[in-house]
Design a protein around this motif. Structure first.
Motif, PDB file in Angstrom:
ATOM      1  N   VAL A  11      53.247  47.032  46.963  1.00 25.30           N
ATOM      2  CA  VAL A  11      53.272  45.593  46.668  1.00 25.30           C
ATOM      3  C   VAL A  11      51.849  45.030  46.726  1.00 25.30           C
ATOM      4  N   GLY A  12      51.032  45.562  47.625  1.00 25.51           N
ATOM      5  CA  GLY A  12      49.644  45.102  47.722  1.00 25.51           C
ATOM      6  C   GLY A  12      48.849  45.400  46.468  1.00 25.51           C
ATOM      7  N   VAL A  13      49.105  46.545  45.836  1.00 28.54           N
ATOM      8  CA  VAL A  13      48.454  46.864  44.551  1.00 28.54           C
ATOM      9  C   VAL A  13      48.777  45.782  43.528  1.00 28.54           C
ATOM     10  N   ALA A  14      50.061  45.449  43.411  1.00 28.98           N
ATOM     11  CA  ALA A  14      50.489  44.429  42.446  1.00 28.98           C
ATOM     12  C   ALA A  14      49.921  43.059  42.800  1.00 28.98           C
ATOM     13  N   LEU A  15      49.890  42.758  44.088  1.00 19.40           N
ATOM     14  CA  LEU A  15      49.343  41.476  44.548  1.00 19.40           C
ATOM     15  C   LEU A  15      47.890  41.317  44.121  1.00 19.40           C
ATOM     16  N   GLY A  16      47.073  42.321  44.419  1.00 23.17           N
ATOM     17  CA  GLY A  16      45.653  42.231  44.086  1.00 23.17           C
ATOM     18  C   GLY A  16      45.396  42.230  42.598  1.00 23.17           C
ATOM     19  N   ASP A  17      46.193  43.000  41.871  1.00 22.29           N
ATOM     20  CA  ASP A  17      46.073  43.075  40.416  1.00 22.29           C
ATOM     21  C   ASP A  17      46.375  41.710  39.791  1.00 22.29           C
ATOM     22  N   ALA A  18      47.501  41.119  40.189  1.00 17.81           N
ATOM     23  CA  ALA A  18      47.900  39.824  39.619  1.00 17.81           C
ATOM     24  C   ALA A  18      46.976  38.696  40.057  1.00 17.81           C
ATOM     25  N   MET A  19      46.466  38.772  41.292  1.00 20.66           N
ATOM     26  CA  MET A  19      45.559  37.744  41.779  1.00 20.66           C
ATOM     27  C   MET A  19      44.246  37.778  41.000  1.00 20.66           C
ATOM     28  N   GLY A  20      43.790  38.995  40.664  1.00 18.54           N
ATOM     29  CA  GLY A  20      42.521  39.136  39.961  1.00 18.54           C
ATOM     30  C   GLY A  20      42.625  39.113  38.457  1.00 18.54           C
ATOM     31  N   MET A  21      43.848  39.065  37.929  1.00 16.73           N
ATOM     32  CA  MET A  21      44.051  39.105  36.476  1.00 16.73           C
ATOM     33  C   MET A  21      43.294  38.000  35.733  1.00 16.73           C
ATOM     34  N   PRO A  22      43.347  36.728  36.154  1.00 14.27           N
ATOM     35  CA  PRO A  22      42.707  35.669  35.354  1.00 14.27           C
ATOM     36  C   PRO A  22      41.184  35.790  35.273  1.00 14.27           C
ATOM     37  N   SER A  23      40.580  36.438  36.262  1.00 10.77           N
ATOM     38  CA  SER A  23      39.117  36.492  36.338  1.00 10.77           C
ATOM     39  C   SER A  23      38.544  37.845  35.954  1.00 10.77           C
ATOM     40  N   GLU A  24      39.400  38.781  35.540  1.00  8.02           N
ATOM     41  CA  GLU A  24      38.912  40.142  35.296  1.00  8.02           C
ATOM     42  C   GLU A  24      37.838  40.179  34.210  1.00  8.02           C
ATOM     43  N   LEU A  25      36.805  40.942  34.499  1.00 12.48           N
ATOM     44  CA  LEU A  25      35.691  41.199  33.577  1.00 12.48           C
ATOM     45  C   LEU A  25      34.884  39.950  33.237  1.00 12.48           C
ATOM     46  N   TRP A  26      34.970  38.932  34.077  1.00 14.52           N
ATOM     47  CA  TRP A  26      34.079  37.781  33.970  1.00 14.52           C
ATOM     48  C   TRP A  26      32.977  37.915  35.022  1.00 14.52           C
ATOM     49  N   SER A  27      31.822  37.344  34.753  1.00 17.35           N
ATOM     50  CA  SER A  27      30.717  37.402  35.701  1.00 17.35           C
ATOM     51  C   SER A  27      31.046  36.571  36.941  1.00 17.35           C
TER      52      SER A  27
END
Length: 329
Positions: A11-27
């Motif tokens: 569940v922690g993998v999914a939590l971190g993935d979804a939390m970071g989704m909007p900002s991924e690959l931005w500076s």
């Protein structure tokens, strides 16, 4: 307690993935200007070239591929097979049109196209050194015994071989998997890190030899900053600018473990920091969340957050982790 930690890790993998989704690959600069600090699930921004249209709480390829590894392990009664895992990842890519939607990292895309073209699994990922192996390695840490580091690295190598068959990628993924496995067994950070470093050393003798910085040395440097009491924003800037937050294994893995250590294994804090960092935020978040969840257990993740993840993504993460648990025992 160990069952709680196995469930918490997935569940922690999914939590971190979804939390970071909007900002991924931005500076880091862009993330701070747009969001400040990310402390909750947000939808994919309309101007994001990958996650436009994603719902708040929706995860990305990191978790989807980790789920495929879980399913492969269960299908094979606990056995980790390189071909089974590689074809499971390829199946995910084809189901989600990942080649055209830019969901795949560079190493995975090249290796999976090789497999499509008939290249043997053992040869397809011969040069992969980015963080794709590590981002989905949590299930291997969840079922591998922490007292047998060599066997754990054997499992990591088998799981990584199809797309990331290099010493750099295997060692980085092994370092994270060993940290996760050990965190399930103990809350002693010295032991967790000691095993992580042992696994890294073993992993560096696996796969095809390639060049790259040391994930182990970079992690030790980051741990020094934390132990010396760097303030949070100072630490975040150092991680981003010096250790790195990009798609390289040698950046993402040490940064993720350092964030988990700094957050003292708190899944919410660790994943919020990862999402706010800049760079490959969803992947670093997935790795940070996987380790924090293994350390603190599912009880450390609020129930409404767990339910939102499962509802938005139409998956029962808790049940899947419970099905994996017997293979650890």
């Amino acid at each position: 307690m160990s069952l709680s930690k196995v469930v918490g890790s997935l569940v922690g993998v999914a939590l971190g993935d979804a939390m970071g989704m909007p900002s991924e690959l931005w500076s880091r600069k862009k993330v701070k200007e747009r969001f400040g600090k990310i402390t909750e699930f947000l939808p994919g921004p309309d101007d994001h070239f990958i996650v436009k249209g994603f719902k708040a709480g929706e995860f990305t390829d990191d978790t989807s591929q980790a789920i495929k590894i879980c399913q492969s392990i269960i299908k094979n009664n606990g056995k980790i097979e390189a071909a089974s895992i590689a074809y499971a990842i390829l199946e995910w890519a084809e189901e989600n049109d990942a080649f055209n939607k830019r969901y795949l990292g560079p190493s995975s895309e090249k290796a999976l196209r090789n497999i499509q073209n008939g290249v043997p699994v053992e040869e397809a990922g011969g040069m992969g050194d980015t963080n794709g192996a590590a981002m989905r390695i949590a299930p291997i840490g969840m079922i591998s015994k922490s007292e047998d580091i060599t066997a754990l690295v054997d499992n990591v190598e088998e799981a990584s071989k199809g797309t990331h068959n290099t010493n750099i990628a295997i060692a980085g993924a092994a370092m994270l998997a060993a940290a996760i496995s050990t965190a399930i067994d103990t809350d002693n950070w010295n032991t967790i890190l000691e095993n992580a470093f042992k696994a890294y050393d073993v992993g560096m003798n696996r796969g095809n030899d390639t060049y790259g910085a040391s994930s182990k040395v970079r992690l030790k440097l980051a741990l020094e900053w934390i132990d010396n009491g760097d303030e949070e924003e100072v630490l975040m800037d150092k991680l981003y600018n010096i250790i790195g937050a990009g798609v390289a294994t040698t950046e993402a893995v040490p940064t993720a473990i350092a964030l988990a250590y700094y957050a003292k294994g708190d899944p919410m804090k660790g994943t919020q920091l990862a999402a706010s960092l800049g760079g490959d935020c969803d992947t670093i978040g997935a790795m940070t969340g996987g380790l924090c969840g293994a350390y603190s257990g599912i009880e450390a993740i609020p129930l409404d957050i767990v339910e939102q993840l499962e509802t938005v993504n139409n998956v029962n993460l808790r049940e899947l982790a419970e099905r994996l648990y017997p293979y650890r025992r």
